[in-house]
Write an enzyme that holds these catalytic residues in place. Structure first.
Site, PDB file in Angstrom:
ATOM      1  N   ARG A 128      -9.380   2.646  -7.138  1.00 43.95           N
ATOM      2  CA  ARG A 128     -10.815   2.609  -6.856  1.00 43.95           C
ATOM      3  C   ARG A 128     -11.275   4.007  -6.461  1.00 43.95           C
ATOM      4  O   ARG A 128     -10.523   4.744  -5.820  1.00 43.95           O
ATOM      5  CB  ARG A 128     -11.097   1.630  -5.717  1.00 43.95           C
ATOM      6  CG  ARG A 128     -12.565   1.369  -5.436  1.00 43.95           C
ATOM      7  CD  ARG A 128     -12.720   0.433  -4.252  1.00 43.95           C
ATOM      8  NE  ARG A 128     -14.086  -0.068  -4.108  1.00 43.95           N
ATOM      9  CZ  ARG A 128     -14.511  -0.843  -3.118  1.00 43.95           C
ATOM     10  NH1 ARG A 128     -13.653  -1.220  -2.169  1.00 43.95           N
ATOM     11  NH2 ARG A 128     -15.754  -1.257  -3.066  1.00 43.95           N
ATOM     12  N   HIS A 169       0.832  -1.203   0.000  1.00 41.93           N
ATOM     13  CA  HIS A 169       0.000   0.000   0.000  1.00 41.93           C
ATOM     14  C   HIS A 169       0.873   1.262   0.000  1.00 41.93           C
ATOM     15  O   HIS A 169       0.343   2.367   0.134  1.00 41.93           O
ATOM     16  CB  HIS A 169      -0.881   0.043   1.256  1.00 41.93           C
ATOM     17  CG  HIS A 169      -1.917  -1.040   1.329  1.00 41.93           C
ATOM     18  ND1 HIS A 169      -2.661  -1.447   0.243  1.00 41.93           N
ATOM     19  CD2 HIS A 169      -2.347  -1.778   2.383  1.00 41.93           C
ATOM     20  CE1 HIS A 169      -3.501  -2.399   0.615  1.00 41.93           C
ATOM     21  NE2 HIS A 169      -3.338  -2.617   1.908  1.00 41.93           N
ATOM     22  N   TYR A 184     -10.858  -0.331 -10.522  1.00 41.74           N
ATOM     23  CA  TYR A 184     -11.776  -1.271  -9.865  1.00 41.74           C
ATOM     24  C   TYR A 184     -13.123  -1.290 -10.589  1.00 41.74           C
ATOM     25  O   TYR A 184     -13.707  -2.352 -10.835  1.00 41.74           O
ATOM     26  CB  TYR A 184     -11.946  -0.819  -8.418  1.00 41.74           C
ATOM     27  CG  TYR A 184     -12.732  -1.742  -7.511  1.00 41.74           C
ATOM     28  CD1 TYR A 184     -12.065  -2.565  -6.606  1.00 41.74           C
ATOM     29  CD2 TYR A 184     -14.118  -1.745  -7.508  1.00 41.74           C
ATOM     30  CE1 TYR A 184     -12.766  -3.384  -5.726  1.00 41.74           C
ATOM     31  CE2 TYR A 184     -14.828  -2.564  -6.638  1.00 41.74           C
ATOM     32  CZ  TYR A 184     -14.150  -3.380  -5.755  1.00 41.74           C
ATOM     33  OH  TYR A 184     -14.845  -4.194  -4.897  1.00 41.74           O
TER      34      TYR A 184
END
Length: 293
Positions: A134, A110, A200
């Site tokens: 996303r 991340h 996403y």
């Protein structure tokens, strides 16, 4: 609101700050410092995403592509674990454990380009980096629910209300910092052939096409039947069933709804407008657009 948020962050036992960015307790300062010397292998595959933006979904896809072409016989459970984490059930930090993992390694992180290993932010040779993005509204809602479940499982202090969490997320003061700094930091690498960027929302619209794109990027040749089979196995309902059976507790609470537009169940009109304004300010002129429906 600001005072409540500040006091919560000051005594929160589920995060800590390193160089102004908050991280979960398992991301230690030593681990972050070790990233500068983490060495990539020529056949490494890296999955990058902001928390709750599709990391586990992409891991399932990559694992099944590698399995289909005979490059791995392990499950996604054997590949799970963020590069920068030290897990309570493991004797060594993940970045150390990866040194003994068989190739091809699938590395999850991340981190931003500024905190990730140089071999990821500036990859060489045949290293492949897949970046999943996303929309921030669904990301925030998913993050809120996930962390509440995770905190409950560890009997830790719960998050404040959704309203307070939203303020933290908007200000970039929750764990992993500013969503926009993360996404745009990686987006600057979009012209580098070592990178593949997927949204996403596009994956939800056409999963077989996303699987095909990943397979092509990984230089794996699969026929249409194999592509369709992998896409079917990686639909949200099938993936959730697999994650629910994971031997790792945090994976079992990862999948919730997997919907695009679920933010409407949580966001007030004012919150939606505030984040829309932030998107406009941050993304204008970058060439990146995000889908909220």
């Amino acid at each position: 609101m600001a005072e409540t948020t500040a006091s919560f962050m000051d005594d929160d036992d589920f995060s800590h700050a390193v160089k102004g960015v908050r991280y979960p307790p398992d991301v230690t300062e030593d681990n972050l410092e070790a990233m500068a010397n983490f060495e990539l292998r020529d056949d490494d595959i890296v999955i990058v995403a902001f928390p709750k933006a599709g990391t586990n979904w992409m891991l399932e896809i990559v694992n099944k592509i590698l399995s289909a072409c005979g490059k791995t016989d392990t499950s996604s459970d054997d590949m799970v674990g963020k590069l920068e984490f030290s897990y309570p059930h493991e004797p060594r930090p993940r970045h150390v454990m990866l040194q003994t993992c068989a190739s091809p390694r699938v590395i999850l992180t991340h981190l931003t380009p500024h905190t990730a290993p140089p071999g990821i932010s500036q990859p060489k040779d045949n290293v492949k980096v897949i970046v999943v993005m996303r929309n921030p509204k669904d990301t925030a809602v998913s993050y809120f629910h996930f962390e509440q479940k995770l905190r409950a499982s560890f009997e830790r202090k719960p998050l404040p209300s959704w309203d307070e969490f939203f303020q933290l997320f908007l200000a970039g003061k929750h764990t992993y910092g500013c969503y926009f700094d993360h996404v745009l930091g990686w987006w600057q690498r979009r012209d580098d052939p070592h990178f593949l960027f997927l949204k996403y929302e596009d994956m939800k619209k056409n999963l077989p096409n996303a699987v095909r794109s990943v397979a092509t990027f990984l230089e794996v040749k699969l026929d249409d039947a194999s592509i369709e089979a992998i896409a079917h196995a990686c639909t949200f309902s099938n993936m959730k069933a697999a994650l629910d059976k994971s031997r790792y507790g945090d994976r079992t609470v990862n999948a919730r709804k997997g919907l695009v537009g679920d933010w409407k169940t949580m966001f007030t009109d004012e919150q939606s407008k505030l984040l829309d304004l932030k998107c406009k300010t941050k993304l204008e002129g970058t060439g990146l657009s995000l889908d909220f429906e």
